[in-house]
Write a protein that holds these residues in place. Sequence first.
Motif, PDB file in Angstrom:
ATOM      1  N   MET A   1      32.477  46.746  51.182  1.00 16.37           N
ATOM      2  CA  MET A   1      31.196  46.399  51.799  1.00 16.37           C
ATOM      3  C   MET A   1      30.728  45.019  51.313  1.00 16.37           C
ATOM      4  O   MET A   1      31.132  44.577  50.238  1.00 16.37           O
ATOM      5  CB  MET A   1      30.127  47.430  51.392  1.00 16.37           C
ATOM      6  CG  MET A   1      30.450  48.839  51.788  1.00 16.37           C
ATOM      7  SD  MET A   1      30.124  49.108  53.518  1.00 16.37           S
ATOM      8  CE  MET A   1      30.634  50.799  53.724  1.00 16.37           C
TER       9      MET A   1
ATOM     10  N   ASP B   1      30.363  47.569  34.276  1.00 16.63           N
ATOM     11  CA  ASP B   1      29.548  47.067  33.150  1.00 16.63           C
ATOM     12  C   ASP B   1      28.075  47.423  33.366  1.00 16.63           C
ATOM     13  O   ASP B   1      27.311  47.574  32.421  1.00 16.63           O
ATOM     14  CB  ASP B   1      29.715  45.546  32.993  1.00 16.63           C
ATOM     15  CG  ASP B   1      29.423  44.792  34.274  1.00 16.63           C
ATOM     16  OD1 ASP B   1      28.554  43.934  34.288  1.00 16.63           O
ATOM     17  OD2 ASP B   1      30.060  45.093  35.305  1.00 16.63           O
TER      18      ASP B   1
ATOM     19  N   SER C   1      34.538  43.355  37.169  1.00 17.31           N
ATOM     20  CA  SER C   1      35.095  42.037  37.477  1.00 17.31           C
ATOM     21  C   SER C   1      34.445  40.964  36.617  1.00 17.31           C
ATOM     22  O   SER C   1      34.900  39.834  36.588  1.00 17.31           O
ATOM     23  CB  SER C   1      34.885  41.707  38.954  1.00 17.31           C
ATOM     24  OG  SER C   1      35.471  42.704  39.731  1.00 17.31           O
TER      25      SER C   1
ATOM     26  N   GLY D   1      29.072  42.221  49.491  1.00 14.93           N
ATOM     27  CA  GLY D   1      28.497  42.132  48.147  1.00 14.93           C
ATOM     28  C   GLY D   1      29.059  43.121  47.144  1.00 14.93           C
ATOM     29  O   GLY D   1      28.561  43.215  46.019  1.00 14.93           O
ATOM     30  N   ALA D   2      30.115  43.851  47.515  1.00 14.85           N
ATOM     31  CA  ALA D   2      30.691  44.842  46.595  1.00 14.85           C
ATOM     32  C   ALA D   2      31.372  44.166  45.407  1.00 14.85           C
ATOM     33  O   ALA D   2      31.605  44.796  44.367  1.00 14.85           O
ATOM     34  CB  ALA D   2      31.686  45.723  47.338  1.00 14.85           C
ATOM     35  N   GLY D   3      31.683  42.881  45.584  1.00 12.06           N
ATOM     36  CA  GLY D   3      32.315  42.140  44.492  1.00 12.06           C
ATOM     37  C   GLY D   3      33.777  41.831  44.756  1.00 12.06           C
ATOM     38  O   GLY D   3      34.547  41.616  43.819  1.00 12.06           O
ATOM     39  N   LYS D   4      34.170  41.746  46.039  1.00 14.07           N
ATOM     40  CA  LYS D   4      35.578  41.491  46.394  1.00 14.07           C
ATOM     41  C   LYS D   4      36.065  40.151  45.809  1.00 14.07           C
ATOM     42  O   LYS D   4      37.096  40.096  45.156  1.00 14.07           O
ATOM     43  CB  LYS D   4      35.765  41.462  47.922  1.00 14.07           C
ATOM     44  CG  LYS D   4      35.396  42.747  48.614  1.00 14.07           C
ATOM     45  CD  LYS D   4      35.510  42.622  50.115  1.00 14.07           C
ATOM     46  CE  LYS D   4      34.448  41.750  50.755  1.00 14.07           C
ATOM     47  NZ  LYS D   4      33.080  42.258  50.669  1.00 14.07           N
ATOM     48  N   SER D   5      35.289  39.103  46.062  1.00 11.80           N
ATOM     49  CA  SER D   5      35.736  37.776  45.635  1.00 11.80           C
ATOM     50  C   SER D   5      35.750  37.667  44.116  1.00 11.80           C
ATOM     51  O   SER D   5      36.672  37.080  43.536  1.00 11.80           O
ATOM     52  CB  SER D   5      34.837  36.692  46.235  1.00 11.80           C
ATOM     53  OG  SER D   5      34.820  36.836  47.635  1.00 11.80           O
TER      54      SER D   5
ATOM     55  N   ASN E   1      33.831  49.080  41.156  1.00 12.88           N
ATOM     56  CA  ASN E   1      33.544  47.807  40.488  1.00 12.88           C
ATOM     57  C   ASN E   1      32.169  47.846  39.818  1.00 12.88           C
ATOM     58  O   ASN E   1      31.374  48.742  40.065  1.00 12.88           O
ATOM     59  CB  ASN E   1      33.605  46.694  41.547  1.00 12.88           C
ATOM     60  CG  ASN E   1      33.589  45.313  40.938  1.00 12.88           C
ATOM     61  OD1 ASN E   1      34.031  45.119  39.803  1.00 12.88           O
ATOM     62  ND2 ASN E   1      33.061  44.342  41.664  1.00 12.88           N
TER      63      ASN E   1
ATOM     64  N   ASP F   1      38.027  34.670  54.308  1.00  8.73           N
ATOM     65  CA  ASP F   1      36.604  34.628  54.671  1.00  8.73           C
ATOM     66  C   ASP F   1      36.243  33.211  55.124  1.00  8.73           C
ATOM     67  O   ASP F   1      36.138  32.303  54.297  1.00  8.73           O
ATOM     68  CB  ASP F   1      35.758  35.051  53.463  1.00  8.73           C
ATOM     69  CG  ASP F   1      34.294  35.245  53.826  1.00  8.73           C
ATOM     70  OD1 ASP F   1      33.915  34.865  54.949  1.00  8.73           O
ATOM     71  OD2 ASP F   1      33.537  35.771  53.003  1.00  8.73           O
TER      72      ASP F   1
HETATM   73  N1  GTP Z   1      27.601  42.976  36.875  1.00  5.32           N
HETATM   74  C1  GTP Z   1      28.579  42.748  37.727  1.00  5.32           C
HETATM   75  N2  GTP Z   1      28.357  41.988  38.816  1.00  5.32           N
HETATM   76  C2  GTP Z   1      29.394  41.769  39.663  1.00  5.32           C
HETATM   77  C3  GTP Z   1      30.672  42.310  39.441  1.00  5.32           C
HETATM   78  N3  GTP Z   1      31.477  41.924  40.466  1.00  5.32           N
HETATM   79  C4  GTP Z   1      30.717  41.166  41.279  1.00  5.32           C
HETATM   80  N4  GTP Z   1      29.467  41.067  40.803  1.00  5.32           N
HETATM   81  C5  GTP Z   1      28.346  40.340  41.415  1.00  5.32           C
HETATM   82  O1  GTP Z   1      28.130  40.861  42.715  1.00  5.32           O
HETATM   83  C6  GTP Z   1      27.721  39.832  43.607  1.00  5.32           C
HETATM   84  C7  GTP Z   1      28.608  39.796  44.826  1.00  5.32           C
HETATM   85  O2  GTP Z   1      29.899  39.439  44.420  1.00  5.32           O
HETATM   86  P1  GTP Z   1      30.976  38.799  45.426  1.00  5.32           P
HETATM   87  O3  GTP Z   1      32.243  38.703  44.643  1.00  5.32           O
HETATM   88  O4  GTP Z   1      30.457  37.608  46.075  1.00  5.32           O
HETATM   89  O5  GTP Z   1      31.066  39.987  46.449  1.00  5.32           O
HETATM   90  P2  GTP Z   1      31.860  39.992  47.833  1.00  5.32           P
HETATM   91  O6  GTP Z   1      32.193  41.408  48.131  1.00  5.32           O
HETATM   92  O7  GTP Z   1      32.985  39.023  47.806  1.00  5.32           O
HETATM   93  O8  GTP Z   1      30.726  39.465  48.773  1.00  5.32           O
HETATM   94  P3  GTP Z   1      30.863  39.031  50.317  1.00  5.32           P
HETATM   95  O9  GTP Z   1      32.209  38.390  50.466  1.00  5.32           O
HETATM   96  O10 GTP Z   1      29.728  38.094  50.534  1.00  5.32           O
HETATM   97  O11 GTP Z   1      30.704  40.300  51.042  1.00  5.32           O
HETATM   98  C8  GTP Z   1      27.768  38.544  42.787  1.00  5.32           C
HETATM   99  O12 GTP Z   1      26.475  38.242  42.340  1.00  5.32           O
HETATM  100  C9  GTP Z   1      28.667  38.886  41.623  1.00  5.32           C
HETATM  101  O13 GTP Z   1      28.374  38.140  40.474  1.00  5.32           O
HETATM  102  C10 GTP Z   1      30.873  43.127  38.270  1.00  5.32           C
HETATM  103  O14 GTP Z   1      31.941  43.659  37.991  1.00  5.32           O
HETATM  104  N5  GTP Z   1      29.783  43.305  37.458  1.00  5.32           N
END
Ligand code: GTP
Length: 371
Positions: free
Chosen positions: A29, A196, A258, A31-35, A193, A60
């Motif tokens: 989804m 922490d 991550s 903002g799940a933290g994929k990147s 993910n 992306d």
């Molecule tokens: N505390 C914490 N924050 C995380 C972790 N992984 C990702 N985040 C935070 O979650 C937010 C979204 O992370 P992205 O890696 O941009 O997520 P994404 O799924 O790639 O987002 P989109 O590609 O925009 O959908 C960022 O603010 C990251 O810093 C984690 O393991 N722990």
Amino acid sequence: MSTSEPKGKEKETDASSKKKPVAIITIGMAGAGKSTFVRRLNAYLHSRDPPKPPYVLNLDPAVTHVPYEANIDIRDTVNYQEVMKQYNLGPNGGILTALNLFTTKFDQVLELVEKRMDSVDYVILDTPGQIEIFTWSASGAIITDAVASSMPTVVAYVIDTPRTTAPATFMSNMLYACSILYKTKLPFILVFNKTDVQPHEFAVKWMNDFEEFQEALAMHGSGRDSEGEPTYMNSLMNSMSLVLDEFYKGLKSVGVSSVTGDGFKDFLEAVEGSREEYETQYLPDLERARKQREETLRRSKEDSMTRLMKDLSVDRAKNPNGPLSAKWEEEEDEDDDFDENDVIDRVEEGGPGKYIDITNTDSDVQWPRPM
Ligand SMILES: Nc1nc2c(ncn2[C@@H]2O[C@H](COP(=O)(O)OP(=O)(O)OP(=O)(O)O)[C@@H](O)[C@H]2O)c(=O)[nH]1
Ligand SMILES: [Mg+2]
């Protein structure tokens, strides 16, 4: 607390370097933290002894900042802003069209990846933020199938653990995962993910024992309407949890952070397990489907040829001079108003996964952009 492995502590099997790389398709989804997960996995693989630099693809088109150095970046091939303007599209239509345009060049991507097959152990794909753009589009399916037919492939379904502690959210996320599993039929790893912030033990408990989940459901809301009957939503979720129980049985799940690097060793072990699953289950299915397709194609070709020959003989009988005067129309130059670039490997010169460690800095790193 970081539990990322210190260098030299892990044993590597030499045999694995001779195998084909495993492709890890990161889905999840927004903002799940994929990147961030891809960035950490990239860093983790570089820190191993010996280093195992992966081959990384960013799919992306709308992202402004990629937190890792991608070998292939969709943004080098398609300009998403331009696509939106040219085709009069909104943001999601723009991302989808950009992905469609890129998919038409995916053969070039595979060629570049194949060139590195001997030197990399992992090919990692980061997908667009809006999950449905990749999972429910033709281009997402084409890319997944193309990758999965060239090398062992696994789906890493990244879950935002702190945002799935409510039973109803947990269930909808799992149903989505379930639909992707049945659609791709690929080995699947649930990656919880952000452990922490929120440990994932609750999820493991719910997946192992559906009564625990039903208890959580009952505790979370009253679950009963004004007449004391279970609400529609509650009954639906109770039945769904039984369905999901089946789904959980064939799944691997790991908890990772991550940010700290926690759990990445477990994740890679799950990936190695999935390689076997791919070879014993997915490949034979793929082979069966290919044979079936070829057979259907052969039959339809034979059928069309017979009909064509029949039509030609009728035409000839009617108009004996016809074929002599037939002329091909001159091919018109395709005047596409949108100009796409070829796919490039950004680090072709520098070896696989040329790497800059940014994992411990919050500074705004400006990645070099090809001119
Ligand atoms: N505390 C914490 N924050 C995380 C972790 N992984 C990702 N985040 C935070 O979650 C937010 C979204 O992370 P992205 O890696 O941009 O997520 P994404 O799924 O790639 O987002 P989109 O590609 O925009 O959908 C960022 O603010 C990251 O810093 C984690 O393991 N722990
Ligand atoms: Mg992202």
